[in-house]
Design an enzyme around this catalytic site. Structure first.
Site, short mmCIF file in Angstrom:
data_model
loop_
_atom_site.label_atom_id
_atom_site.label_comp_id
_atom_site.label_asym_id
_atom_site.label_seq_id
_atom_site.Cartn_x
_atom_site.Cartn_y
_atom_site.Cartn_z
N LYS A 1 0.60 -1.05 -0.02
CA LYS A 1 -0.26 -0.12 0.14
C LYS A 1 0.98 1.25 0.10
CE LYS A 1 -1.25 3.17 1.49
NZ LYS A 1 -1.81 4.65 1.27
N GLU B 1 7.56 2.38 12.16
CA GLU B 1 8.41 4.08 12.11
C GLU B 1 8.39 5.16 11.47
OE1 GLU B 1 11.07 6.32 11.39
OE2 GLU B 1 11.33 5.38 9.22
N CYS C 1 12.63 11.93 8.20
CA CYS C 1 12.67 11.68 9.87
C CYS C 1 13.02 11.62 10.36
CB CYS C 1 11.36 9.81 9.62
SG CYS C 1 12.34 8.44 9.20
N GLU D 1 7.40 17.71 14.52
CA GLU D 1 8.29 17.06 13.47
C GLU D 1 7.39 18.49 12.78
OE1 GLU D 1 9.49 13.33 11.37
OE2 GLU D 1 7.25 13.53 11.81
#
Length: 494
Positions: free
Chosen positions: A188, A262, A296, A394
């Site tokens: 996906k 993650e 990230c 973030e």
């Protein structure tokens, strides 16, 4: 032949208007298409089929059938590895196409794209080799019987959900772990960057992967949530935002499904006094502009001695002002666009927040020489309070926050004062000092003098940066269940 008008220039996906389910290219139940928009031109450059709930269920059913009754989990590791070698060869032959797809969809620099594509294939190959050499039956000492064996068996049907910033390498890694261990997979990809998964599906088709072992469905958030909720999925492997990760963790927790997450980060780089302002400026400018800051593990907090803050800020600002901002296909470009309009708006909202709580040193605006595309200047704040939003949340863009501290003890405390714990760095000439500080920072990975990752080693985070690890044997284990077997005499284990 590739479908004209549905592929970006230089990309030759054969069936972008279809999904790959049960070994067949089939029309999406929804009948809809997902448009792919260039971050450079803001124009539609391609489209793929949009999967809905019915398509997700069909993909799970195909993967379930292939795992429960198909040959793949019952083949020897050597047999699976031979098929995967063919997949890798096909992918390697299409690396130029994978590079162009990445640039077209998310605006990655054309000069950097070939390396990104090659890295993805290498990761697939490395994981395949780790899995091929792993001992899936191990004899152990026991007092409960004459002999005991541990069997490492495939976890089952895996939903592999990859993000838009590194779509090829991350999907290839998830797929490699799943396939070599005997799992079946529903790929996906992100709706912003699905083409890499289409190329992977074509590679699996060309290599003769049995029907249903690998499936491809690209859908938006609601359909993706439906996939995660499907009880036929044994494990979810997700890379993406912490917000989405919380939802996936809650769903998997409700039905005791396995998951590897993650997630996000707000990683800190700690500057020691033996590291010069000039070295800090070059390193941090090159880092914060990598993939336009959309990483990230990005080092987005710079923790510096208070007395050196202005010197370091001035040096970084000078470096940032020299960064060449431009279109991704220009060889001179050092900083390309953000991946999409909503990402640009997100970054701009954080910059506005930063203006209220810290000192803007440089950047913060859209470049005036570019009249189209999702561009933002590299941006630097100083006198940042570590409790502020720009230090705690973030941003996922080229925005660096300088946080001044009194001493090394406070630097470590500030680095740890975060809900995240994915990466980090210690900027110093002293390896022992780097090691000693690294041991005290609660993060999944940390390097001396820069953002450093080896995908053959475990990668993942503490706290809200995720659950589990990817890479090496540790990553392989996340796709395996362990069975303990006790018998009355030693046997021939296979």
């Amino acid at each position: 032949m590739a479908q004209p008008g549905l592929n970006p220039e230089g990309v030759f996906v054969k069936h972008p208007d279809k999904l790959w389910i049960g070994g067949e290219w089939r029309a999406a139940h929804s009948g809809r298409m997902i448009e792919l928009v260039s971050p450079n031109s803001e124009q539609v450059v391609g489209a793929v089929a949009e999967a809905d709930d019915a398509d997700m269920d069909a993909a799970v059913a195909a993967a379930r059938e292939a795992f429960d009754r198909g040959p793949w989990p019952r083949m020897s590791v050597a047999e699976r590895n031979a098929v995967m070698e063919k997949i890798a060869a096909h992918l390697r032959s299409r690396e130029p196409e994978l590079a162009r797809a990445w640039t077209a969809q998310m605006g990655g620099l054309a000069t950097f794209a070939p390396g990104m594509a090659a890295t993805g294939t290498v990761q697939f190959d490395n994981i395949r080799k780790v899995g091929a050499s792993f001992d899936y039956i191990q004899q152990r000492e026991t007092q409960a019987a004459a002999a005991a064996y541990l069997a490492y068996e495939p976890v089952g049907v895996v939903a592999a959900i990859a993000p838009w910033n590194a779509p090829y390498a991350l999907m290839a890694s998830k797929l490699a772990n799943a396939l070599i261990t005997g799992c079946t997979v529903i790929m996906k990809p992100s709706p912003e960057t699905p083409l890499e998964a289409y190329i992977i599906a074509e590679a699996c088709d060309a290599a003769g992967v049995p029907a249903g072992v690998v499936n491809l469905v690209c859908g938006h958030r609601e359909a993706s949530d439906h996939l995660v909720c499907n009880p036929g999925v044994d494990k979810v492997s997700f890379t993406g935002s912490t917000l989405a990760g919380r939802r996936i963790a809650s769903v998997c927790g409700e039905r005791i499904a396995r998951c590897t997450l993650e997630l996000g980060g707000k990683s800190a780089a700690i500057v020691r006094d033996d590291f010069s302002a000039e070295e800090t400026a070059k390193l941090m400018t090159n880092t914060i502009t990598l993939l336009s800051g959309q990483v990230c593990a990005m080092l987005s907090r710079l923790i510096v001695p208070r007395g050196r803050q202005d010197e370091i800020a001035d040096a970084i600002a000078a470096e940032m002002r020299n960064v060449k901002i431009g279109y991704s296909d220009d060889p001179a470009t050092q900083l390309g666009p953000l991946a999409m309009k909503r990402q640009l708006e997100r970054v701009e909202s954080y910059i506005e927040e930063g203006r209220k709580t810290a000192d803007l040193v440089t950047g913060g605006n859209r470049p005036t020489h570019l009249n189209q595309g999702y561009f933002i200047e590299p941006t630097l704040f100083k006198n940042v309070d570590n409790k502020s939003r720009i230090a705690q949340e973030e941003i996922f863009g080229p925005v660096l926050s300088i946080i001044p501290v009194e001493d090394e003890e406070e630097a470590i405390a500030v680095a740890n004062d975060s809900v995240y714990g994915l990466s980090g760095s210690v900027l110093t000439k002293d390896p022992q000092a780097a090691f000693d500080i690294a041991r005290r920072v609660r993060t999944g990975g940390i390097g001396q003098n820069g953002l450093k990752v080896d995908w053959n080693l475990p990668f993942g985070g503490y706290k809200q940066s995720g659950i589990g690890r990817e890479g090496g044997v540790d990553g392989l284990m996340a796709y395996l269940e362990i069975k303990a077997m006790y018998v009355d005499a030693p046997v021939r284990a296979a």
